[in-house]
Write an enzyme that holds these catalytic residues in place. Structure first.
Site, PDB file in Angstrom:
ATOM      1  N   VAL A  23       0.829  -1.206   0.000  1.00 53.30           N
ATOM      2  CA  VAL A  23       0.000   0.000   0.000  1.00 53.30           C
ATOM      3  C   VAL A  23       0.863   1.255   0.000  1.00 53.30           C
ATOM      4  CG1 VAL A  23      -1.687   1.334   1.331  1.00 53.30           C
ATOM      5  CG2 VAL A  23      -1.957  -1.136   1.086  1.00 53.30           C
ATOM      6  N   GLU A  82      -4.968  -5.822  -5.774  1.00 51.08           N
ATOM      7  CA  GLU A  82      -3.677  -6.290  -6.266  1.00 51.08           C
ATOM      8  C   GLU A  82      -3.823  -6.662  -7.729  1.00 51.08           C
ATOM      9  OE1 GLU A  82      -1.090  -8.793  -4.000  1.00 51.08           O
ATOM     10  OE2 GLU A  82      -2.269  -8.485  -2.180  1.00 51.08           O
ATOM     11  N   ASN A 110     -14.359  -5.038   2.244  1.00 49.73           N
ATOM     12  CA  ASN A 110     -13.678  -6.302   1.962  1.00 49.73           C
ATOM     13  C   ASN A 110     -14.500  -7.505   2.410  1.00 49.73           C
ATOM     14  OD1 ASN A 110     -11.523  -5.152   0.701  1.00 49.73           O
ATOM     15  ND2 ASN A 110     -10.074  -5.430   2.371  1.00 49.73           N
ATOM     16  N   GLY A 120     -14.906 -20.873  -7.271  1.00 46.80           N
ATOM     17  CA  GLY A 120     -13.531 -21.324  -7.436  1.00 46.80           C
ATOM     18  C   GLY A 120     -13.044 -22.070  -6.212  1.00 46.80           C
ATOM     19  N   CYS A 145      -5.652  -9.426   2.099  1.00 48.19           N
ATOM     20  CA  CYS A 145      -6.761  -8.603   2.593  1.00 48.19           C
ATOM     21  C   CYS A 145      -7.966  -9.405   3.064  1.00 48.19           C
ATOM     22  CB  CYS A 145      -7.188  -7.614   1.502  1.00 48.19           C
ATOM     23  SG  CYS A 145      -5.913  -6.412   1.077  1.00 48.19           S
TER      24      CYS A 145
END
Length: 447
Positions: free
Chosen positions: A11, A158, A214, A259, A266
């Site tokens: 970050v 990311e 998040n 998946g 995070c």
């Protein structure tokens, strides 16, 4: 503007480079002398598209300085970002020792008004602790000084962090200071020209906003994985279900790809931290606990498919593994699903031949030299002598492979796909047996 960033991690480095790019004078402070020396030589510690040229050009221009001199950093910055790590403590809560250490450092060296900006992901109430730490240190040193503490959480993905920083969806400012808000609006004005993206609120709401964002995304992923698991029992195709629900604008298509589990620095950490924060105030966060539990189990899916196919015996077998990073466009392997799969396969006596476009060095660093791990130079090289193939990361280069080559090279024409990259019908036409999440051949039984 004069800006200092404490912490040259993911970050901190991205934020510093982008602020320097628009003309601010940025000093980056870190305790790791080796990291600072490498950055001065143009060696970037992380892979992030677009970051390396940004750092190099602004360092060469003198807008971006790297140092271990905390005193110089504090003296330079009118605005001081705290962007150090908040790793999970033993109980899963965020460890704030690095954040509070920076707060003490700022208090030790400050000699004029400072705006201290929490950029690290921190629990609700951290700004109060930073303020108390700075005040306590000033009192201990018999110093006086004025300062503001602001919560300014990051929302970087990311693999797309530079673009996210250059073109933010929103800029959250948690502050009760008009002076601090004015200065931060000035700082971010180059990124706020198209329309006003700044959202101001109280500090605690800003701190919770980061975790809530998040955790919401992690919840969507775990929910979809749970539906994919149900699809296997019901004989449904999760990709059809995904299209069906994603077409509802209230749901949308983002973050509903099933998946083999989410990873990274995070989502796992932030879900755990918010659960622990909830426990600390006597609230049981049942949805978030379930999100974490579903994801933990989901990372075992590929290994379960493999063991079921081979009747629980893979000893002596070799798997061609495509993808090691937790997601594409990064070399980050923190909480990566590939790690769970590899470690389970090793425990069962299998050999792994792996390839990833960016995470090979990180894999070597994590696991060292092992007889049961071979890092191959290309995705095709992993197929040599392999019994079957598995996919853990959805890199673009994996989406259109030479299926005839795969079929020819593998001892058994068999693919275990943890990211649902291919269509089962097409795999059948190539003569490949195909296991994917919530699709076709992975059906446990119809009811």
């Amino acid at each position: 503007m004069k800006v200092t960033v404490f912490g040259i991690g993911y970050v901190g480095l991205v934020q510093a480079a982008v602020l320097a790019e628009v003309g601010h004078d940025v000093v980056c402070v870190d305790v790791d002398q080796n990291k600072v020396d490498n950055l001065k030589k143009g060696e970037i510690p992380i892979y992030e598209p677009g970051l390396t040229p940004l750092v190099k050009s602004n360092f060469d221009a003198g807008h971006l300085i790297f140092t271990t001199d905390a005193k110089a950093g504090v003296e330079h910055g009118e605005l001081i970002f705290i962007a150090v790590g908040t790793p999970p403590d033993e109980d899963g809560s965020a460890d704030l020792k690095y954040v509070l250490a920076v707060a003490e450092t700022i208090a030790t060296h400050m000699n004029n008004h400072k705006i201290i900006i929490n950029k690290s992901t921190v629990p609700v109430g951290t700004a109060d602790r930073v303020r108390a730490t700075v005040s306590g240190k000033l009192d201990a040193l018999s110093k006086t000084g004025e300062f503001d503490v602001v919560s300014n959480p990051e929302f970087l993905k990311e693999g797309a962090a530079v673009n996210d920083c250059m073109r933010p969806d929103r800029i959250i400012l948690g502050t009760d200071s008009e002076h601090a808000e004015k200065k931060l609006r000035e700082l971010y004005s180059p990124f706020n020209r198209n329309h006003d993206k700044v959202i101001t609120m109280d500090i605690r709401s800003a701190e919770l906003t980061k975790y809530a964002a998040n955790c919401m995304l992690a919840t969507k992923i775990s929910f979809m994985n749970e539906i994919a698991n149900l699809a296997e029992y019901f004989g449904a195709d999760i990709e059809h279900v995904r299209h069906g629900i994603g077409s509802d604008p209230r749901i949308g298509y983002q973050f509903i790809y099933p998946g083999c589990g989410y990873g990274g620095s995070c989502f796992p950490k932030d879900v755990q931290a918010l659960v622990r924060s909830a426990n600390s105030v006597g609230y049981k966060a049942r949805i978030l606990e379930s999100v974490e539990a579903v994801n933990y189990d989901q990372k075992e899916k590929l290994f379960e498919y493999i063991m079921r196919h081979f009747n629980n015996d893979v000893k002596g077998k070799t798997v061609a593994l495509w993808g090691l990073s937790f997601k594409p466009n990064t070399d980050d392997m923190r909480e990566a699903s590939s790690r769970v799969l590899m470690e389970r396969l090793w425990e069962a006596g299998a050999m792994v031949q792996a390839y990833d476009p960016e995470a090979m060095e990180e894999t070597q660093r994590l696991y060292g030299d092992r007889e049961d791990l071979r890092l191959m130079g290309t995705k095709e090289a992993t197929l040599n002598g392999a019994d079957f193939m598995a996919i853990c990361t959805e890199w673009q280069m994996f989406r259109a492979p030479d299926f005839e080559l795969i079929k020819t090279k593998l001892k058994e024409p068999l693919i275990f796909d943890g990211r649902n990259l291919f269509e089962p019908q097409r795999m059948a036409e190539y003569g490949l047996q195909y296991y994917a999440i919530g699709r076709g051949l992975s059906v446990k039984g119809k009811q």
